[in-house]
Design a protein around this motif. Structure first.
Motif, mmCIF file in Angstrom:
data_model
loop_
_atom_site.group_PDB
_atom_site.id
_atom_site.type_symbol
_atom_site.label_atom_id
_atom_site.label_comp_id
_atom_site.label_asym_id
_atom_site.label_seq_id
_atom_site.Cartn_x
_atom_site.Cartn_y
_atom_site.Cartn_z
ATOM 1 N N ASN A 33 -28.252 92.215 -10.519
ATOM 2 C CA ASN A 33 -28.783 91.623 -11.619
ATOM 3 C C ASN A 33 -29.305 92.745 -12.768
ATOM 4 O OD1 ASN A 33 -28.384 89.123 -10.888
ATOM 5 N ND2 ASN A 33 -30.467 88.869 -9.566
ATOM 6 N N ASP A 127 -17.581 80.930 -25.033
ATOM 7 C CA ASP A 127 -17.623 81.659 -23.812
ATOM 8 C C ASP A 127 -17.041 83.082 -24.090
ATOM 9 O OD1 ASP A 127 -18.823 79.461 -22.406
ATOM 10 O OD2 ASP A 127 -16.857 78.559 -22.288
ATOM 11 N N SER A 260 -21.094 88.349 -10.411
ATOM 12 C CA SER A 260 -22.290 87.651 -10.610
ATOM 13 C C SER A 260 -21.824 86.210 -10.794
ATOM 14 C CB SER A 260 -23.175 87.839 -11.965
ATOM 15 O OG SER A 260 -22.693 87.601 -12.850
ATOM 16 N N ASN A 261 -22.706 85.131 -10.648
ATOM 17 C CA ASN A 261 -22.362 83.736 -11.031
ATOM 18 C C ASN A 261 -21.846 83.330 -12.282
ATOM 19 O OD1 ASN A 261 -24.791 83.936 -12.252
ATOM 20 N ND2 ASN A 261 -25.783 82.386 -11.036
ATOM 21 N N LYS A 262 -21.928 84.284 -13.267
ATOM 22 C CA LYS A 262 -21.476 84.294 -14.602
ATOM 23 C C LYS A 262 -20.089 84.792 -14.726
ATOM 24 C CE LYS A 262 -26.036 84.092 -16.720
ATOM 25 N NZ LYS A 262 -27.082 84.841 -17.674
ATOM 26 N N GLY A 263 -19.493 85.447 -13.749
ATOM 27 C CA GLY A 263 -18.265 86.227 -13.873
ATOM 28 C C GLY A 263 -18.197 87.719 -13.464
ATOM 29 N N PRO A 299 -17.968 88.638 -19.527
ATOM 30 C CA PRO A 299 -17.198 88.503 -18.210
ATOM 31 C C PRO A 299 -15.671 88.880 -18.717
ATOM 32 C CG PRO A 299 -17.610 86.333 -19.081
ATOM 33 C CD PRO A 299 -18.504 87.232 -19.808
#
Length: 314
Positions: A33, A127, A260-263, A299
């Motif tokens: 993070n 995005d 991460s959960n975002k890519g 991402p």
């Protein structure tokens, strides 16, 4: 004008940071993070780890081809940082027309930045990937400049859209034939576009040839980006340009893939174990040299799942 010169420090993209090749593999959730956080205050508070580690990612996930596909296209740049309000636009960012065009098929990049109200590259796509460069203005930075973040949002995957961007910013059209960035740069140089200090308070451009390679390390690999650059400019820029005289530089860095959960992202960061020393040959015989504190790209375009892309080797 001298007072303005003391405050205006526009930094053209000079280089890319490197990760050390010595160190323990694997990152905690907190470390991931922190590595992805390009906030100026948070990044500038980071320090190198006390223990050197070997960091590596899964080379089958974080491929050079995937990085190339992410980079290809048109990017709008913005600068935020510790500048006086007089040099900012209404949105709080420095008042510059700023963009980057990347042709990954030819390995060429064109960068342009000019003080003023024009915004040639338009708004980002939905995005859109983002490419952030963080400078903390540490003591070893040459030339001196305020702490700042240069962030690029992708506006198009289609290189053809760059024609209108270049025309809007320079007034020169490239509407026929293939759009080749090296030819665009050559034409701008031949037209002495960068040699007129009356064009703007500050403006500069750069042409870079680059390659991305996968570099094996202990337990995996990292991606290395190597760029050879030529810069030109005029006005009150950080670099001390001379009319008609290019500044040439070499930009090189290694990047770690982080999920991460975002890519999936590529990161180089002081907080991961080291920055990069970017040396540039100046027209006055000096050296422009400093370390980028962090660079984050992503991402990335879709690829294999990378949830275990930077975990310790079993």
């Amino acid at each position: 004008m001298n007072k303005i010169k003391n405050y205006i420090w526009f930094v053209l993209i000079l280089g890319l940071t490197a990760l050390p090749t010595q160190a323990q593999q694997g990152l905690s959730a907190t470390e991931r993070n922190n590595a992805l956080n390009a906030d100026l205050k948070a990044t500038c508070a980071e320090r190198p780890p006390r223990t050197q580690r070997v960091l590596a990612h899964n080379g089958q996930v974080f491929t050079a081809d995937r990085a190339q596909k992410t980079l290809h296209g048109v990017w709008r740049g913005r600068v935020r940082g510790n500048y006086e309000n007089r040099f900012k636009a209404k949105d709080g960012f420095v008042n510059v027309d700023y963009y980057m065009i990347v042709d990954s098929k030819r390995g060429e990049t064109l960068v342009f930045e000019q003080f003023g109200d024009k915004r040639s590259a338009g708004g980002p796509k939905q995005d859109a990937p983002m490419w952030s460069y963080v400078f903390c203005a540490r003591e070893n930075y040459r030339p001196r400049h305020p702490p700042q973040v240069h962030e690029f949002h992708k506006t198009s995957d289609n290189l053809e859209d760059a024609r209108a961007v270049i025309r809007n910013s320079t007034g020169i059209s490239f509407d026929t034939g293939d759009l080749v960035l090296s030819e665009v740069w050559k034409r701008l140089v031949e037209a002495k576009f960068f040699d007129n200090p009356q064009r703007s308070l500050a403006y500069a451009g750069g042409f870079l040839t680059y390659k991305i390679t996968d570099v094996p390390t202990e337990g995996g690999s990292v991606l290395e980006l190597d760029m050879q650059a030529e810069y030109r400019g005029s006005g009150q820029t950080a670099a001390r340009f001379q009319p008609g005289v290019p500044i040439r530089g070499s930009e090189k860095g290694r990047f770690l893939g982080i999920s991460s959960n975002k890519g999936d992202f590529l990161v180089a960061s002081l907080g991961l174990g080291g920055g990069v020393n970017v040396a540039k040959e100046a027209s006055e015989g000096g050296v422009i040299s400093f370390s980028y504190d962090k660079i984050v790209l992503g991402p990335l375009v879709p690829g294999s799942s990378a949830l275990l892309g930077n975990q310790p080797r079993k």
